[in-house]
Design an enzyme around this catalytic site. Structure first.
Site, PDB file in Angstrom:
ATOM      1  N   LYS A   1       0.904  -1.310  -0.108  1.00 56.42           N
ATOM      2  CA  LYS A   1      -0.177   0.178  -0.050  1.00 56.42           C
ATOM      3  C   LYS A   1       0.846   1.389  -0.057  1.00 56.42           C
ATOM      4  CE  LYS A   1      -3.544  -2.622   2.365  1.00 56.42           C
ATOM      5  NZ  LYS A   1      -4.889  -2.432   3.020  1.00 56.42           N
TER       6      LYS A   1
ATOM      7  N   GLY B   1      -7.334  -5.066   6.780  1.00 60.38           N
ATOM      8  CA  GLY B   1      -6.758  -3.971   7.677  1.00 60.38           C
ATOM      9  C   GLY B   1      -7.603  -4.078   8.714  1.00 60.38           C
TER      10      GLY B   1
HETATM   11  C1  PEP Z   1      -5.054  -5.710   1.380  1.00 64.24           C
HETATM   12  O1  PEP Z   1      -5.368  -4.668   1.538  1.00 64.24           O
HETATM   13  O2  PEP Z   1      -4.766  -6.320   0.248  1.00 64.24           O
HETATM   14  C2  PEP Z   1      -5.033  -6.545   2.674  1.00 64.24           C
HETATM   15  C3  PEP Z   1      -5.359  -7.870   2.412  1.00 64.24           C
HETATM   16  O3  PEP Z   1      -4.749  -5.777   3.679  1.00 64.24           O
HETATM   17  P1  PEP Z   1      -4.517  -6.652   5.114  1.00 64.24           P
HETATM   18  O4  PEP Z   1      -3.794  -7.847   5.110  1.00 64.24           O
HETATM   19  O5  PEP Z   1      -3.710  -5.603   5.999  1.00 64.24           O
HETATM   20  O6  PEP Z   1      -5.868  -6.873   5.741  1.00 64.24           O
END
Ligand code: PEP
Length: 258
Positions: free
Chosen positions: A15, A178
């Protein structure tokens, strides 16, 4: 369906995190923590400005491929602020995420745009990781499978069977991204099986059997093995845990237990 027909893939999504100067130390740590045996393909999808540094750090560490988090559907020209497929492939990018829920929500990317981006990425020779997933409200109203069917069908619209084999579908329930709230292995399997059923209807059984489907949403070193043991979950798209080299390596290692 039999997993031997498809690749296990673990892709990190950094990200909007990290800096170019932090890339080399990260990769050194990751390399030290990597399992000896290669049991999956691995990639890190980095922000655009970090891609050259990532490519350089991975030059002598081919276990991890370079990925991007988005791409423009147009080949070149008057698209200020955009990044083309050619620009990415020229930097050695092999994977690109399209249709991440954060882009669908904050950049208002619709299914039509997601399909155009996926087609452009595949035509350029990259593997497209297309994200689909339901909101908590859709889940609570019993609309999950209907929504997923629509998103998957739209995403692969117009792809030939051969092109579709360079497409990976990531099931990412919005309520799990997230949040630390992970889907249960059964919930994730139910939707990933549905995704494969849609792919079968759209592209035929042989293609559907060969396409990797990932789970994403708070996957971490502790819960990865259970999710990856499910018959239609072939890997993971990892956000937060991909920012910690040891955790990312542990998730990669969890693909050995399938
Ligand atoms: C993502 O945003 O692709 C994701 C899976 O985030 P997280 O693993 O932090 O939930």
């Amino acid at each position: 369906m039999n997993k031997k027909y498809r690749k296990a893939i673990i892709a990190g999504n950094w990200k909007m995190n990290m800096t170019a100067s932090a890339v080399r130390p990260f990769i050194d740590e990751l390399r030290a923590a990597m399992p000896k045996l290669k049991t999956c393909d691995a990639a890190i999808c980095a922000p655009f400005p970090l891609i050259p540094a990532l490519g350089k750090a991975l030059r002598d560490f081919s276990r991890v491929a370079v990925g991007a988090q988005d791409v423009c559907e147009f080949p070149s020209g008057a698209h200020t602020g955009e990044v083309s497929c050619d620009m990415l492939t020229d930097l050695g990018v092999k994977y690109v995420i399209v249709g991440h829920s954060e882009r669908r929500e904050y950049q208002h990317e619709d299914d039509f745009k997601v399909n155009a981006k996926l087609r452009a990425a595949i035509a350029a020779g990259m593997t497209g990781i297309v994200c689909v997933g339901e909101s908590l409200e859709q889940r609570n109203r019993g609309l999950t499978l209907e929504h997923i069917d629509y998103q998957v069908s739209s995403a692969v619209y117009g792809l030939t069977e051969e092109q579709a084999r360079r497409c990976v579908v990531a099931y990412e329930p919005l309520w799990a991204i997230g949040t630390g709230v992970v889907a249960t292995a059964e919930q994730a399997q139910e939707v990933c099986a549905e995704i494969r059923a849609v792919l079968k209807r759209r592209l035929g059984a042989r293609t559907a059997r060969a396409m990797s489907i990932l789970y994403g949403g708070s996957m971490n070193a502790k819960n990865a093995a259970e999710l990856l043991a499910m018959p239609d979950i072939d890997g993971g798209l990892i956000g937060g845990a991909s920012l910690k080299p040891a955790d990312f390596a542990a998730i990669i290692a969890a693909t050995a237990q399938e």
